[in-house]
Scaffold this motif. Structure first.
Motif, mmCIF file in Angstrom:
data_model
loop_
_atom_site.group_PDB
_atom_site.id
_atom_site.type_symbol
_atom_site.label_atom_id
_atom_site.label_comp_id
_atom_site.label_asym_id
_atom_site.label_seq_id
_atom_site.Cartn_x
_atom_site.Cartn_y
_atom_site.Cartn_z
ATOM 1 N N HIS A 35 0.839 -1.205 0.000
ATOM 2 C CA HIS A 35 0.000 0.000 0.000
ATOM 3 C C HIS A 35 0.875 1.257 0.000
ATOM 4 O O HIS A 35 1.890 1.305 0.696
ATOM 5 N N GLY A 36 0.402 2.259 -0.737
ATOM 6 C CA GLY A 36 1.137 3.517 -0.797
ATOM 7 C C GLY A 36 1.338 4.142 0.580
ATOM 8 O O GLY A 36 2.395 4.712 0.875
ATOM 9 N N TRP A 37 0.334 4.015 1.474
ATOM 10 C CA TRP A 37 0.470 4.692 2.778
ATOM 11 C C TRP A 37 1.557 4.055 3.650
ATOM 12 O O TRP A 37 1.992 4.646 4.634
ATOM 13 N N TYR A 38 2.042 2.860 3.238
ATOM 14 C CA TYR A 38 3.136 2.272 4.004
ATOM 15 C C TYR A 38 4.487 2.908 3.665
ATOM 16 O O TYR A 38 5.517 2.514 4.197
ATOM 17 N N ARG A 39 4.448 3.953 2.808
ATOM 18 C CA ARG A 39 5.640 4.801 2.667
ATOM 19 C C ARG A 39 5.948 5.471 4.000
ATOM 20 O O ARG A 39 6.991 6.088 4.168
ATOM 21 N N ASN A 40 4.985 5.382 4.934
ATOM 22 C CA ASN A 40 5.230 5.955 6.271
ATOM 23 C C ASN A 40 6.506 5.375 6.908
ATOM 24 O O ASN A 40 7.050 5.975 7.826
ATOM 25 N N LEU A 41 6.957 4.208 6.424
ATOM 26 C CA LEU A 41 8.182 3.620 6.999
ATOM 27 C C LEU A 41 9.452 4.282 6.464
ATOM 28 O O LEU A 41 10.515 4.190 7.101
ATOM 29 N N ASP A 42 9.355 4.912 5.297
ATOM 30 C CA ASP A 42 10.581 5.397 4.629
ATOM 31 C C ASP A 42 11.434 6.325 5.502
ATOM 32 O O ASP A 42 12.652 6.131 5.589
ATOM 33 N N THR A 44 11.729 6.464 8.674
ATOM 34 C CA THR A 44 12.370 5.685 9.752
ATOM 35 C C THR A 44 13.506 4.852 9.186
ATOM 36 O O THR A 44 14.586 4.755 9.795
ATOM 37 N N VAL A 45 13.287 4.261 7.998
ATOM 38 C CA VAL A 45 14.366 3.485 7.373
ATOM 39 C C VAL A 45 15.575 4.398 7.165
ATOM 40 O O VAL A 45 16.707 4.041 7.512
ATOM 41 N N GLU A 46 15.330 5.610 6.653
ATOM 42 C CA GLU A 46 16.467 6.513 6.391
ATOM 43 C C GLU A 46 17.165 6.919 7.684
ATOM 44 O O GLU A 46 18.395 6.999 7.741
ATOM 45 N N SER A 47 16.399 7.188 8.746
ATOM 46 C CA SER A 47 17.029 7.530 10.032
ATOM 47 C C SER A 47 17.894 6.378 10.529
ATOM 48 O O SER A 47 18.999 6.583 11.047
ATOM 49 N N LEU A 48 17.391 5.150 10.363
ATOM 50 C CA LEU A 48 18.153 3.991 10.846
ATOM 51 C C LEU A 48 19.410 3.777 10.009
ATOM 52 O O LEU A 48 20.462 3.421 10.539
ATOM 53 N N VAL A 49 19.294 4.021 8.700
ATOM 54 C CA VAL A 49 20.476 3.898 7.831
ATOM 55 C C VAL A 49 21.560 4.858 8.331
ATOM 56 O O VAL A 49 22.745 4.507 8.387
ATOM 57 N N GLY A 50 21.144 6.056 8.752
ATOM 58 C CA GLY A 50 22.106 7.035 9.256
ATOM 59 C C GLY A 50 22.663 6.657 10.611
ATOM 60 O O GLY A 50 23.798 7.016 10.953
ATOM 61 N N ALA A 51 21.892 5.928 11.394
ATOM 62 C CA ALA A 51 22.299 5.673 12.783
ATOM 63 C C ALA A 51 23.072 4.377 12.968
ATOM 64 O O ALA A 51 23.837 4.240 13.923
ATOM 65 N N LEU A 52 22.864 3.405 12.073
ATOM 66 C CA LEU A 52 23.439 2.070 12.308
ATOM 67 C C LEU A 52 24.713 1.845 11.497
ATOM 68 O O LEU A 52 24.837 2.344 10.377
ATOM 69 N N ALA A 53 25.606 1.071 12.063
ATOM 70 C CA ALA A 53 26.838 0.696 11.354
ATOM 71 C C ALA A 53 26.997 -0.824 11.468
ATOM 72 O O ALA A 53 26.369 -1.455 12.328
ATOM 73 N N SER A 54 27.837 -1.387 10.601
ATOM 74 C CA SER A 54 28.094 -2.836 10.676
ATOM 75 C C SER A 54 28.511 -3.200 12.102
ATOM 76 O O SER A 54 29.255 -2.452 12.748
ATOM 77 N N GLY A 55 27.994 -4.310 12.575
ATOM 78 C CA GLY A 55 28.307 -4.744 13.934
ATOM 79 C C GLY A 55 27.220 -4.340 14.932
ATOM 80 O O GLY A 55 27.189 -4.827 16.056
ATOM 81 N N ASP A 56 26.315 -3.448 14.495
ATOM 82 C CA ASP A 56 25.254 -2.990 15.402
ATOM 83 C C ASP A 56 24.071 -3.965 15.430
ATOM 84 O O ASP A 56 23.847 -4.722 14.488
ATOM 85 N N ILE A 57 23.294 -3.860 16.510
ATOM 86 C CA ILE A 57 22.059 -4.656 16.609
ATOM 87 C C ILE A 57 20.886 -3.719 16.886
ATOM 88 O O ILE A 57 20.920 -2.898 17.806
ATOM 89 N N LEU A 58 19.877 -3.869 16.041
ATOM 90 C CA LEU A 58 18.636 -3.087 16.165
ATOM 91 C C LEU A 58 17.566 -3.947 16.813
ATOM 92 O O LEU A 58 17.404 -5.124 16.461
ATOM 93 N N LEU A 59 16.831 -3.340 17.730
ATOM 94 C CA LEU A 59 15.644 -4.001 18.283
ATOM 95 C C LEU A 59 14.435 -3.420 17.565
ATOM 96 O O LEU A 59 14.126 -2.224 17.700
ATOM 97 N N ASP A 60 13.775 -4.236 16.758
ATOM 98 C CA ASP A 60 12.565 -3.796 16.052
ATOM 99 C C ASP A 60 11.387 -4.216 16.929
ATOM 100 O O ASP A 60 10.879 -5.329 16.824
ATOM 101 N N TYR A 61 11.022 -3.288 17.833
ATOM 102 C CA TYR A 61 10.011 -3.588 18.855
ATOM 103 C C TYR A 61 8.629 -3.481 18.207
ATOM 104 O O TYR A 61 8.340 -2.516 17.519
ATOM 105 N N ALA A 74 17.038 -4.562 2.906
ATOM 106 C CA ALA A 74 17.170 -4.403 1.449
ATOM 107 C C ALA A 74 17.947 -3.117 1.140
ATOM 108 O O ALA A 74 18.694 -3.030 0.182
ATOM 109 N N ARG A 75 17.751 -2.125 1.988
ATOM 110 C CA ARG A 75 18.425 -0.831 1.794
ATOM 111 C C ARG A 75 19.915 -0.929 2.135
ATOM 112 O O ARG A 75 20.723 -0.156 1.639
#
Ligand code: SAM
Length: 328
Positions: A35-42, A44-61, A74-75
């Motif tokens: 669905h188009g409205w699930y672009r709402n994730l974009d 957050t994905v970009e913020s996480l790309v900026g915040a995370l580095a190899s070796g990190d662990i994300l908790l997707d609560y 995928a990104r």
């Protein structure tokens, strides 16, 4: 692809839900990824790309069926980032496992409901000690914080679960916005408008005559309004969330609102999966009447839902506002 899990950490737990087949409602929820409205994730994905580095662990609560995790991975196809999806629903997790179980970078844990304590497990209770001890580099929660009935306790457990310098990346389309732009919606508030449109149609359209008498039974109406509020919780204002983050020891770094266009047809399809919550009073709900509605009543309900959505949204799309909160 190597992932930074602690030695001996099983990505997939030895739980009963793992062996069960995926179920329909969770599979249907997962179609929102188209669905188009699930672009709402974009964002957050970009913020996480900026915040995370190899070796990190994300908790997707409240990671649900894993839509955020699949987009993030995928990104970042080459990053050695671990994503632990935790969720209160074994059915949603089961779908996430189907989609991402082969990816070494993804792990899964269920937040069980503790009946005696009448609450969900905290991260610390649900996740293996060796990973809790290591801590998480970031926590994400998308389209879910408005569902947390024990918000203070949840945010405290997040604060404790984060490593020093780690941040929380949260978004929801169901946070009350101080100045909602003209014509824009808080997405779950569309449900009350659709209910009002359905009431109008039932009063005037003889195809729905069988359901008209129930409209004047205020007690019955209230029971179904309450059921609706269980599916679509009343919207809380932004300060409710900001102050809860602060009480839990977070510093709120940013709050942003973004307008996201939701396709009317997508939203109608989504709501149809939850027709019992939206228009349960048409034909009745088993939870209230003790017996399920007839097939004919459900067909009427679904047609009425379609017609009501079209009445509320004459245009093919409508603007909805998502709120993004980042805190550390
Ligand atoms: C609308 S889905 C969003 C899933 C996913 N984060 C996404 O954006 O696609 C909400 C998720 O929150 C979970 N959830 C509901 N109540 C919860 C609670 N009190 N604590 C934690 N998770 C909860 C549900 O099981 C579901 O997976």
């Amino acid at each position: 692809m190597a992932a930074p899990w602690p030695a001996g950490f099983p990505r997939v737990p030895d739980d009963d839900w793992v062996g069960r087949p995926p179920e329909e409602l969770a599979l249907t929820y997962d179609t929102v990824r188209e669905h188009g409205w699930y672009r709402n994730l974009d964002p957050t994905v970009e913020s996480l790309v900026g915040a995370l580095a190899s070796g990190d662990i994300l908790l997707d609560y409240s990671g649900g069926t894993g839509i955020l995790a699949e987009r993030l991975l995928a990104r970042l196809p080459d990053a050695e980032i671990g994503t632990l999806i935790v969720d209160a629903s074994p059915k949603f997790l089961r779908v996430a496992l189907d989609k991402l179980g082969e990816d070494e970078r993804v792990a899964f844990r269920l937040l069980r409901y503790l009946k005696d304590a009448r609450r969900l497990q905290t991260v610390q209770e649900a996740v293996d000690e060796l990973l809790v001890e290591r801590g998480f580099d970031a926590i994400a929660s998308t389209n879910a914080i408005h569902l947390y009935y024990d918000l203070d306790e949840t945010l405290r457990s997040w604060r404790e679960a984060l490593r020093p310098g780690g941040g929380a990346f949260v978004q929801s389309g169901n946070i009350g916005v101080p100045e909602l732009p003209e014509g824009a919606w808080i997405i779950d508030e569309t449900v009350a408008a659709i209910d009002a449109a359905a009431t109008e149609i039932v009063r005037t359209d003889d195809r729905y005559e069988a359901y008209r008498a129930g409209l004047d039974d205020t007690e019955r109406r209230e029971r179904y309004a309450e059921l609706r509020r269980k599916f679509f919780l009343p919207v809380q204002p932004l300060p409710y969330y900001v102050s809860a983050f602060e009480r839990a020891g977070f510093v709120v770094r940013s709050v942003e609102h973004r307008v996201i266009d939701a396709g009317r047809d997508d939203w109608r399809e989504f709501l149809s999966a939850y027709h019992e919550g939206v228009l349960g009073w048409v034909g009745g709900s088993e939870r209230i009447e003790g017996q399920p509605p007839t097939e004919e009543a459900v067909a009427d309900r679904l047609r009425l839902l379609r017609e009501s959505v079209d009445r509320v949204f004459p245009e093919p799309s409508f603007p909805a506002v998502w709120t993004y909160i980042e805190a550390d």
